[in-house]
Design a protein around this motif. Structure first.
Motif, mmCIF file in Angstrom:
data_model
loop_
_atom_site.group_PDB
_atom_site.id
_atom_site.type_symbol
_atom_site.label_atom_id
_atom_site.label_comp_id
_atom_site.label_asym_id
_atom_site.label_seq_id
_atom_site.Cartn_x
_atom_site.Cartn_y
_atom_site.Cartn_z
ATOM 1 N N ALA B 154 67.722 -76.754 69.786
ATOM 2 C CA ALA B 154 66.946 -76.672 70.708
ATOM 3 C C ALA B 154 68.398 -75.056 71.101
ATOM 4 O O ALA B 154 69.758 -75.126 70.449
ATOM 5 C CB ALA B 154 68.013 -77.673 72.029
ATOM 6 N N GLY B 155 67.871 -73.873 71.158
ATOM 7 C CA GLY B 155 68.768 -72.925 71.368
ATOM 8 C C GLY B 155 68.381 -72.098 69.784
ATOM 9 O O GLY B 155 69.603 -70.940 69.779
ATOM 10 N N LEU B 156 68.073 -72.878 69.262
ATOM 11 C CA LEU B 156 67.822 -72.001 67.961
ATOM 12 C C LEU B 156 66.438 -71.370 67.400
ATOM 13 O O LEU B 156 66.160 -71.481 67.758
ATOM 14 C CB LEU B 156 67.996 -72.792 66.584
ATOM 15 C CG LEU B 156 69.411 -72.974 66.857
ATOM 16 C CD1 LEU B 156 69.934 -74.486 65.616
ATOM 17 C CD2 LEU B 156 70.904 -72.453 66.608
ATOM 18 N N HIS B 161 69.639 -69.742 59.593
ATOM 19 C CA HIS B 161 69.956 -69.657 57.795
ATOM 20 C C HIS B 161 70.498 -71.143 57.928
ATOM 21 O O HIS B 161 71.618 -71.526 58.442
ATOM 22 C CB HIS B 161 70.453 -68.967 57.053
ATOM 23 C CG HIS B 161 69.632 -67.975 56.066
ATOM 24 N ND1 HIS B 161 69.299 -66.807 56.754
ATOM 25 C CD2 HIS B 161 68.803 -67.177 55.020
ATOM 26 C CE1 HIS B 161 68.422 -65.891 56.353
ATOM 27 N NE2 HIS B 161 68.063 -66.941 55.304
ATOM 28 N N VAL B 162 70.763 -72.215 56.465
ATOM 29 C CA VAL B 162 71.838 -73.310 56.890
ATOM 30 C C VAL B 162 71.952 -73.824 55.218
ATOM 31 O O VAL B 162 71.398 -72.887 54.169
ATOM 32 C CB VAL B 162 70.748 -74.809 57.249
ATOM 33 C CG1 VAL B 162 70.896 -74.476 58.618
ATOM 34 C CG2 VAL B 162 69.644 -75.336 56.822
ATOM 35 N N TYR B 163 72.543 -74.291 54.747
ATOM 36 C CA TYR B 163 73.114 -74.959 53.051
ATOM 37 C C TYR B 163 72.214 -76.007 53.235
ATOM 38 O O TYR B 163 72.716 -77.055 53.720
ATOM 39 C CB TYR B 163 74.932 -75.301 53.508
ATOM 40 C CG TYR B 163 75.596 -74.351 52.078
ATOM 41 C CD1 TYR B 163 75.440 -73.354 51.516
ATOM 42 C CD2 TYR B 163 75.778 -75.705 51.391
ATOM 43 C CE1 TYR B 163 75.797 -73.513 50.290
ATOM 44 C CE2 TYR B 163 76.581 -75.146 50.121
ATOM 45 C CZ TYR B 163 76.386 -74.322 49.277
ATOM 46 O OH TYR B 163 76.680 -74.062 48.886
ATOM 47 N N LYS B 205 78.378 -77.812 56.864
ATOM 48 C CA LYS B 205 78.948 -76.356 56.170
ATOM 49 C C LYS B 205 77.287 -75.106 56.838
ATOM 50 O O LYS B 205 77.993 -74.545 55.600
ATOM 51 C CB LYS B 205 78.666 -76.796 54.660
ATOM 52 C CG LYS B 205 79.876 -77.314 54.026
ATOM 53 C CD LYS B 205 80.915 -76.720 53.806
ATOM 54 C CE LYS B 205 82.007 -77.742 53.697
ATOM 55 N NZ LYS B 205 83.076 -77.289 53.465
ATOM 56 N N SER B 206 76.944 -75.160 57.654
ATOM 57 C CA SER B 206 76.033 -74.445 57.882
ATOM 58 C C SER B 206 77.131 -73.897 59.262
ATOM 59 O O SER B 206 75.835 -72.790 59.344
ATOM 60 C CB SER B 206 75.030 -74.818 58.338
ATOM 61 O OG SER B 206 74.359 -75.556 56.725
ATOM 62 N N GLY B 207 77.751 -73.237 59.529
ATOM 63 C CA GLY B 207 78.759 -71.908 60.200
ATOM 64 C C GLY B 207 78.400 -72.526 61.242
ATOM 65 O O GLY B 207 78.298 -73.435 62.215
ATOM 66 N N ALA B 208 77.302 -71.421 62.636
ATOM 67 C CA ALA B 208 77.915 -71.974 63.558
ATOM 68 C C ALA B 208 76.492 -72.629 63.182
ATOM 69 O O ALA B 208 75.726 -73.300 64.585
ATOM 70 C CB ALA B 208 77.144 -70.057 64.357
ATOM 71 N N VAL B 209 75.283 -72.371 63.143
ATOM 72 C CA VAL B 209 73.722 -72.460 63.753
ATOM 73 C C VAL B 209 74.352 -74.274 63.392
ATOM 74 O O VAL B 209 73.871 -74.856 63.626
ATOM 75 C CB VAL B 209 72.916 -72.258 62.328
ATOM 76 C CG1 VAL B 209 71.601 -72.997 61.957
ATOM 77 C CG2 VAL B 209 72.324 -70.430 62.933
#
Lengths: 251, 220
Positions: B154-156, B161-163, B205-209
């Motif tokens: 949701a919201g993406l 990008h993810v890690y 580890k994937s920041g804001a996402v």
């Protein structure tokens, strides 16, 4: 497709970031966690924290700092500086580091690479090589480029890969600090002979330099310090320009 | 309360740190009563899938995990152990997700440096035209998600990008809720079967996402 990475490098001494970092015109020296957070918020893909402490006490402080960094930031980070044994690496892993970077200790005892990699995985082991051209040959050096070794850059990088390194961080000491661009040919040659990722370092002075090293230089990641710290270029504008040039980056 | 299942799954500090950052209370536990009482359950995992499955079976927690009806999130190897089987070992999985876990083709068996086609100078730059494969193994770094499906995202938007850090991947199937491409391989970046979710990437580890994905899971 894996995105090309942009990696700011922060030097830490006795628990504090040294070398000024200039955000929005404000020069700061200090909190490694806060600075890491800011770079992360700007879109840095990874961070490298290099411990430049010269004392035992300073190194102990660094392990505590790594725990705080791991709690505070939400992107991967590598720590380096003074890691000389499996125990050193284990302490940093326990503190929350995603990767450790080894330099002179790996040259002194290459078996350290395989010992750490077989215990914690290749993804945890970055081999940093500070090299410069001596009589036309790229040779690994130690002590900030001052002490030459008998290790030739390309064969040493290949040996490190065979021993289990997950990544090579190649710094050209001939280019470091010059802001005239990365060592493109050596970086491309390194990428051509290795199957593990190469992080290019040394010489970044402009967005164009970073674009070049990720294309002609074939690097998987570009590391820089001062151009980010002094706010000469910002990561969002850098990434926009790289994306516009067709380079896969995380926006 | 979130229960992180404790089964010698490797270093899970980053999962704990991420939950702390989100202001979430968690407990690392192998106690069936605590797991049953938790609002959500996270099954972490780092390292070897065969070893992880063996540890999980040895712990006796497999029937309990199967019986859970609250949201469960497997991360990385925590996802892989919930698949049918894995080429790592090889081993049988717990079989909640209708997917197999396969190894990425090794160096030399994958497509050439497509990523740089058209970006290199036309003349012989060093290394240009070499036969080095583009799809390195392990698949390590930031990669884009596609075909996002459902509340976990949701919201993406596709393309975020993810890690990732892995050498084995879950195949595509009916449970796929996000995809990712590495070299020539399109694989499941996330899976869902009923209340069971799994991400091959590391949201922690994937920041804001990644933070958004964890928040979405925590509010399911």
């Amino acid at each position: 497709m894996v995105a090309k990475r942009i990696i700011p490098c922060l030097d830490v001494k006795d628990g504090q970031v040294v070398k000024g970092i200039n955000f929005l015109g404000l020069k700061e020296v200090g909190d490694a966690v806060e600075m890491g957070r800011r770079y992360s918020a700007q879109g840095a893909d990874e961070l490298v924290y290099l411990d430049v402490s010269a004392t035992f006490e300073g190194r102990r402080t660094f392990v505590d700092l790594v725990s705080k960094i791991a709690s505070g930031i939400d992107i991967p980070f590598t720590v380096g500086g003074g890691i000389a044994s499996l125990d050193d690496a284990a302490r940093l892993l326990d503190a929350g580091a995603d990767k450790v970077s080894l330099n002179s200790a790996a040259i002194a005892d290459p078996s350290l690479i395989s010992r750490i990699a077989s215990r914690y995985g290749s993804q945890f082991v970055v081999i940093a090589i500070d090299a410069r051209q001596l009589d036309g040959r790229w040779m690994a050096t130690t002590h900030g480029g001052h002490v030459p070794t008998d290790r030739e850059l390309f064969s040493w990088a290949q040996e490190a890969q065979e021993r289990g390194a997950g990544e090579i961080l190649f710094t050209s000491m001939d280019h470091d600090g010059t802001r005239t661009g990365y060592a493109l040919e050596a970086t491309a040659r390194l990428c051509g002979i290795l199957s593990i990722p190469v992080i290019a370092s040394g010489g970044a002075g402009s967005i164009g330099h970073i674009r070049e090293v990720l294309t002609a230089g074939q690097a998987d990641a570009a590391l820089a310090a001062s151009i980010f710290h002094y706010g000469q270029i910002t990561i969002p504008e850098l990434k926009r320009e790289l994306a516009a040039a067709g380079i896969p980056v995380r926006l | 309360m979130i229960a992180i299942i404790d089964y010698n799954a490797g270093n899970i500090r980053s999962v704990e740190n991420a939950l702390s950052r989100l202001g979430c209370e968690y407990v690392l536990t192998a106690d069936p009563a605590v797991i049953r009482a938790a609002d959500k359950v996270i099954l972490p995992g780092v390292g070897n899938a065969a070893a992880a499955v063996a540890e999980l079976r040895r712990s006796g927690l497999v029937p309990l995990i199967r019986s859970l009806r609250k949201p469960v999130l497997g991360i990385c190897v925590g996802l892989q152990v919930l698949c049918r089987d894995s080429e790592e070992g090889p081993c049988e999985g717990i079989g909640l997700f209708d997917a197999h876990v396969r190894r990425f083709p090794g160096a030399g068996a994958v497509s050439k440096k497509e990523s740089l086609r058209g970006m290199l100078p036309a003349t012989d730059s060093p290394g240009a035209g070499d036969e080095r494969p583009v799809a390195k193994v392990p698949h390590m770094g930031w990669n884009a998600l596609g075909n996002l499906d459902g509340k976990l995202f949701a919201g993406l938007q596709g393309g975020c990008h993810v890690y990732f850090v892995h050498s084995y991947y879950p195949t595509l199937g009916p449970d796929t809720i996000a995809t990712c491409r590495h070299g020539d391989t399109l694989f499941s970046a996330a899976l869902r079967y009923e209340n069971f979710y799994g991400t091959q990437f590391h949201p922690e580890k994937s920041g804001a996402v990644g933070g958004q994905i964890l928040r979405n899971f925590l509010t399911l």
